[in-house]
Each structure stands twice: as structure tokens, then as C-alpha cells.
Design a protein around this motif. Structure first.
Motif, short mmCIF file in Angstrom:
data_model
loop_
_atom_site.label_atom_id
_atom_site.label_comp_id
_atom_site.label_asym_id
_atom_site.label_seq_id
_atom_site.Cartn_x
_atom_site.Cartn_y
_atom_site.Cartn_z
N CYS A 186 28.04 -30.64 158.83
CA CYS A 186 27.75 -29.23 159.04
C CYS A 186 26.34 -29.09 159.61
CB CYS A 186 27.87 -28.43 157.74
SG CYS A 186 26.63 -28.86 156.49
N SER A 188 22.37 -27.96 159.42
CA SER A 188 21.42 -28.09 158.31
C SER A 188 21.16 -26.76 157.62
CB SER A 188 20.09 -28.67 158.81
OG SER A 188 19.51 -27.82 159.78
N LYS A 189 21.22 -25.67 158.36
CA LYS A 189 20.99 -24.36 157.76
C LYS A 189 22.29 -23.56 157.77
CE LYS A 189 17.48 -20.69 157.63
NZ LYS A 189 16.97 -21.05 156.32
N ALA A 190 23.34 -24.17 157.23
CA ALA A 190 24.59 -23.45 157.07
C ALA A 190 24.36 -22.27 156.13
CB ALA A 190 25.67 -24.36 156.52
N HIS A 195 27.41 -23.92 152.34
CA HIS A 195 26.77 -25.14 151.85
C HIS A 195 27.20 -25.43 150.42
CE1 HIS A 195 23.41 -28.13 152.20
NE2 HIS A 195 23.46 -28.02 150.88
N GLU A 199 29.27 -28.73 149.00
CA GLU A 199 28.76 -29.57 147.91
C GLU A 199 29.74 -29.62 146.74
OE1 GLU A 199 24.87 -28.32 146.68
OE2 GLU A 199 23.88 -29.60 148.17
N LEU A 213 27.42 -35.35 152.36
CA LEU A 213 27.20 -34.13 153.14
C LEU A 213 26.17 -34.44 154.22
CD1 LEU A 213 27.86 -31.16 153.56
CD2 LEU A 213 26.02 -30.57 151.97
N CYS A 215 24.06 -33.09 157.17
CA CYS A 215 23.54 -31.83 157.72
C CYS A 215 22.69 -32.14 158.95
CB CYS A 215 22.71 -31.09 156.68
SG CYS A 215 23.59 -30.71 155.15
#
Length: 504
Positions: A186, A188-190, A195, A199, A213, A215
Motif C-alpha cells: 500500500c 505509506s500514507k494510506a 492502514h 494491519e 505490510l 508501505c
């Protein structure tokens, strides 16, 4: 700076001479011209200055979609809780640039809601199978309208739950980790909810987000992701990635990702590819079926104007119509023609309908129906044509008025400037610009709010402004610039602390 002029409160325009170009050509987004280039060309032909109100009024007069504003309730300055009516006209429309957070209320919503409440009052339980929106299958009354907006086929769309619930339901099917393929890729700043979903799904399967995960970050000194870097990451780690899941339009930067290219790249490496389209649905052109997207989820209360917390949208490509993937089952996933046999023998609906769990809330479908009626008066192609010019006009004026001067040093206090972190390429954005300031962002949003500008801040230092093309005008952009000038001056000179919790 912007010319000072009185602005009509209702967004209507006065009569102006026509240019040789008709409105259809002006608002054509397929001509290859950057919006700034096109706007400057139009202004030159008219012998007008793009910064003048007269130019904004001319563009509104040419706008073939300007009448759609009348299909919405548009808030007045006097009705907003943070407006200071001592410095503006209380009867004037506000500047509503927050459709990327919550769309305005379609006028037909009240009428349709009254019908449903009256039906409930008069028919009780019989309302499940009667009326324009029979509650037992009210979602099915509008899902094909939704399908057209996202480029889906019949049977690929369902309206249900909220976005994050739908994301969990799809990940149960499409994220099935193995020791060799256990990662989710995904940005990094989803959005935080996405996010957290990633997780929790990883942990649910006994893996560690620290290793499962992935990112991807923008390059050093850049705010947005490059498609080539996403493709490189997929190529490098794709054999260990179970699912690729990005947002269609990044909520913080406003960047529109290359959905078809990223989808194809992920699938080529054996990954399932899904998308959070919260900021893309109703904002940009989507062709989910043709792009071969595996799954997608979105909320309908932003650009789709379906009321706060309304039903989410869910897409499942038809090639997965009869999949045997694990999924959570409920009564409403049972085929309608045998649902009421009540024999506890699941006869699963194919496609997206099989993922439904509970019966749809009839009253929440009402605003979706009202919004779809407005969308049905136009097309996404027409909306994008207007949106690119409208957002391009805002970009052009900001760059003209607040471009960072050469040699300026952050924090020097001598200059106020605005950085636009959203891509300038109109094909890489929708109706949002994310603005970063070299002065206190809390002070800026506070001053804008006092002047009846509705937008929002996203920490650490961004204000998001979104002129939604269904109900915003070029005149609104001009007014925003006037209020921005006043707000920046006030914020620059303000020494009082600001309660930063007041503005969403």
C-alpha cells in the motif's frame, strides 16, 4: 492580486459577449491542453484578465453544467457555525470546497425521504415490498446507476455497509497469506482506516505487519508517488505480495494513481489488486470492469453526496462471480427467489450480491437515489471536463498570486506563499488541490472559516480545497482567492493562539 468586485450570492451570472468557441469545446478535457494553458488562451481571445471577476463570470456562463448547482442545497454564510458575519454578507452563499469530505445535500432528498417516512407510517412492514424503494431490495434500485459511474457491469456492484467493513470483507476473500506470499502493498500514507484494516488482517492470519505490510514512500523531497516506483516495487517483491491495495485518489495529496497500469502489474506477478475509491468515485472517470480490477470499495458521501455515513459501494469483477473464496455469509447473500424458504441451506447469490450480509437500510438509500438522479443528468466525462478547468483555474490563480519567490527562505516572514503538493498534470488528480503554507496552517484555516470558506486541514501542514463540479463555480474559485488573500494577511499578522480542534 485579485480584482475587487461584488459577487452574486447565488452563483448566477450576468450577460457577457460570447467567444468564438462554444461551451462544448471549452470544456472538452480530451484536447490535450493543460487547463492553465486553455484558460489563458480563452482570456487572451476575450481580452480579459484571468484574475478578474469578469473572466470567472464568463466561464460560468459558458459552463453547460451550471444548472446542476440548483439541484443542491448550498449553505449560506449566516448558517455556518464559524462564520464572522461582521466581515461579510450573511445572505451570500458560502464557498463550499469540501466535497472531498462531505458532499452537499441534493434537494430531492427531502422529498424522497418524506415518501419513505410516509410509507412507513401508513404501511408498516408492508413497506418492504411496496413503493418506489421497496426496502427489501431498495439497494438494487440504484446500484446500476452507481455501476455506470465506476465503469462496472450488472452484478459487479453492491451497496452495503461502510467502506472499511467492505474492505475487511474483500480482504477475507483476497488476502489469504502463505509463508511465501504474505505481504500487502500500500502507500505509506494510506488513509488510517485502511492502514488499520491491513494491519489487523495481517495479524488475524498470524503474521507481523512489520514484515508483511509494505508501505511504499515517495522519493526524498517529493510529496507524491511515481508510478514507475510503484511498478518497480511490485516487480521486486511481487512474488511475496498477496494483495496490492492503494487508494484511487490519495486523500492527503490528491494524487490520482494509474489504476489500470498498477492493476495489470500486480496481477502479472500473481497478486490480487484492489482499490479504495473513497476520493475517486464520482470524482474521476473509472472503468473498473475494463481495467480488470479484482475488487474495490468506496464511501458514497463525498463526491457522491449520499449523506454522512451512508452506504458504501462494493465492486467484485465478474470473473470472480462464482469464486469459492472464503467469505463471511449472511441472510442477504442468499438468492432472493429462495431466501424466504428459511431452510438454512445457503443458496448463494453470485457476484457482488453474495457478499451482502444484512438487509439494506431503506432510509440510507434515499439520499443515494437523490444524488444518482443528479448524476444521471450528465456524465463523468462531462463532469471531468468541467472539473479539470475548475481545478485548473484555482491552480492558475494560486500560482500567480502565491508562488514561492526565488531565494525565499521558510520562516523568514517576509513572504507568504503556497505550495500545491497535488500533481499539476490533470490526468493525475481530480477535483482537489492540497495546499501547504509557510505560515501557521491552523491560523489560515481559522481565518478562511471566519470568511465562510468550507475546506479542511490535514496534519501536519495541508489544507485541502475541492471545487466539486456538480455544484461549484468559477465565481466560487474567484471568491475563494479573495478570501484567501484576506485570510493569509490576517494569519500572518495574528499572534493569538488558535484552537486547532475546531476544524475538521
Amino acid at each position: 492580486m485579485m480584482a475587487e468586485a461584488a459577487v452574486a450570492a447565488n452563483g448566477t451570472t450576468t450577460s457577457h459577449s460570447k467567444s468564438s468557441k462554444d461551451a462544448g469545446h471549452i470544456f472538452n478535457s480530451q484536447d490535450g491542453l493543460h487547463p492553465s494553458e486553455k484558460l489563458l488562451s480563452i482570456a487572451k481571445q476575450l481580452n480579459k484578465n484571468v484574475e478578474d471577476l469578469d473572466f470567472a463570470l464568463y466561464m460560468d456562463e459558458q459552463d453547460p453544467l451550471r444548472h446542476l448547482r440548483n439541484d443542491f442545497f448550498y449553505p449560506k454564510m449566516k448558517d455556518l457555525v464559524s462564520t464572522d458575519v461582521s466581515i461579510l454578507d450573511a445572505e451570500e452563499d458560502c464557498v463550499y470546497f469540501c466535497g472531498n469530505s462531505l458532499g452537499l445535500c441534493p434537494r430531492n432528498t427531502k422529498q424522497h425521504m418524506d415518501v419513505e417516512l410516509d410509507k412507513w407510517a401508513k404501511l408498516g412492514v408492508q413497506g418492504h415490498l411496496n413503493g418506489v424503494l421497496p426496502w427489501a431490495h431498495c439497494d438494487e434500485c440504484v446500484d446500476m446507476d452507481m455501476a455506470r459511474l465506476v465503469g462496472a457491469k450488472e452484478g459487479e456492484i453492491a451497496l452495503m455497509n461502510g467502506l472499511t467493513v467492505n474492505l475487511h470483507l474483500t480482504l477475507i476473500s483476497f488476502y489469504r497469506p502463505t509463508p511465501t506470499r504474505h505481504k500487502i502493498l500500500c502507500e505509506s500514507k494510506a488513509f488510517p482506516s485502511d492502514h488499520y484494516a491491513f494491519e489487523s488482517q495481517i495479524r488475524l492470519h498470524g503474521y507481523d505487519p512489520a514484515t508483511s505490510l509494505v508501505c511504499i514512500e515517495p522519493r526524498q523531497g517529493e510529496s507524491t508517488l511515481r508510478t514507475e516506483d510503484i511498478l518497480k516495487k511490485i516487480e521486486e517483491e511481487g512474488d511475496s505480495i498477496a494483495a496490492v491495495c492503494f487508494s484511487g485518489v490519495q486523500y492527503y495529496t490528491g494524487q490520482l494513481y494509474d489504476i489500470p497500469t498498477i492493476t495489470a502489474a500486480g496481477q502479472k506477478k500473481g497478486c490480487y489488486v484492489g482499490w479504495d475509491l473513497a476520493h475517486a468515485a464520482g470524482n474521476v472517470e473509472l472503468y473498473l470492469h475494463d481495467w480488470n480490477v479484482d475488487f474495490a470499495c468506496w464511501c458514497t458521501y463525498k463526491y457522491m453526496n449520499s449523506s454522512a455515513g451512508s452506504l458504501g459501494g462494493f465492486f467484485l469483477h465478474e470473473r470472480h462471480r462464482h469464486n469459492d473464496f472464503p467469505k463471511l455469509l449472511g441472510w442477504w447473500g442468499h438468492a432472493m427467489d429462495t431466501r424466504f424458504k428459511m431452510d438454512n441451506k445457503m443458496d448463494l447469490s453470485p457476484g457482488a450480491y453474495g457478499y451482502r450480509i444484512s438487509n439494506p437500510p431503506g432510509l440510507l438509500v434515499v439520499p443515494t437515489k437523490a444524488s444518482m438522479e443528479v448524476f444521471n443528468k450528465t456524465s463523468m466525462k462531462e463532469l471531468v471536463g468541467k472539473s479539470r478547468l475548475l481545478t485548473g483555474y484555482l491552480e492558475l490563480l494560486i500560482n500567480r498570486c502565491y508562488h514561492k519567490p526565488a531565494g525565499a527562505v521558510d520562516g523568514d516572514g517576509d513572504h507568504v506563499y503556497v505550495d500545491i503538493i497535488t500533481p499539476s498534470d490533470p490526468k493525475q488528480r481530480g477535483a482537489q488541490l492540497s495546499l501547504s503554507f509557510n505560515i501557521n496552517v491552523h491560523q489560515v484555516i481559522n481565518e478562511l472559516s471566519r470568511r465562510g470558506v468550507v475546506c479542511d486541514k490535514r496534519l501536519p501542514h495541508v489544507i485541502r480545497v475541492s471545487p466539486a463540479p456538480l455544484y461549484c463555480s468559477f465565481q466560487d474559485v474567484h471568491r475563494f482567492m479573495r478570501y484567501l488573500a484576506d485570510s493569509l494577511e490576517a494569519a500572518k499578522n495574528c499572534t493569538e493562539p488558535v484552537d486547532s480542534s475546531k476544524h475538521h
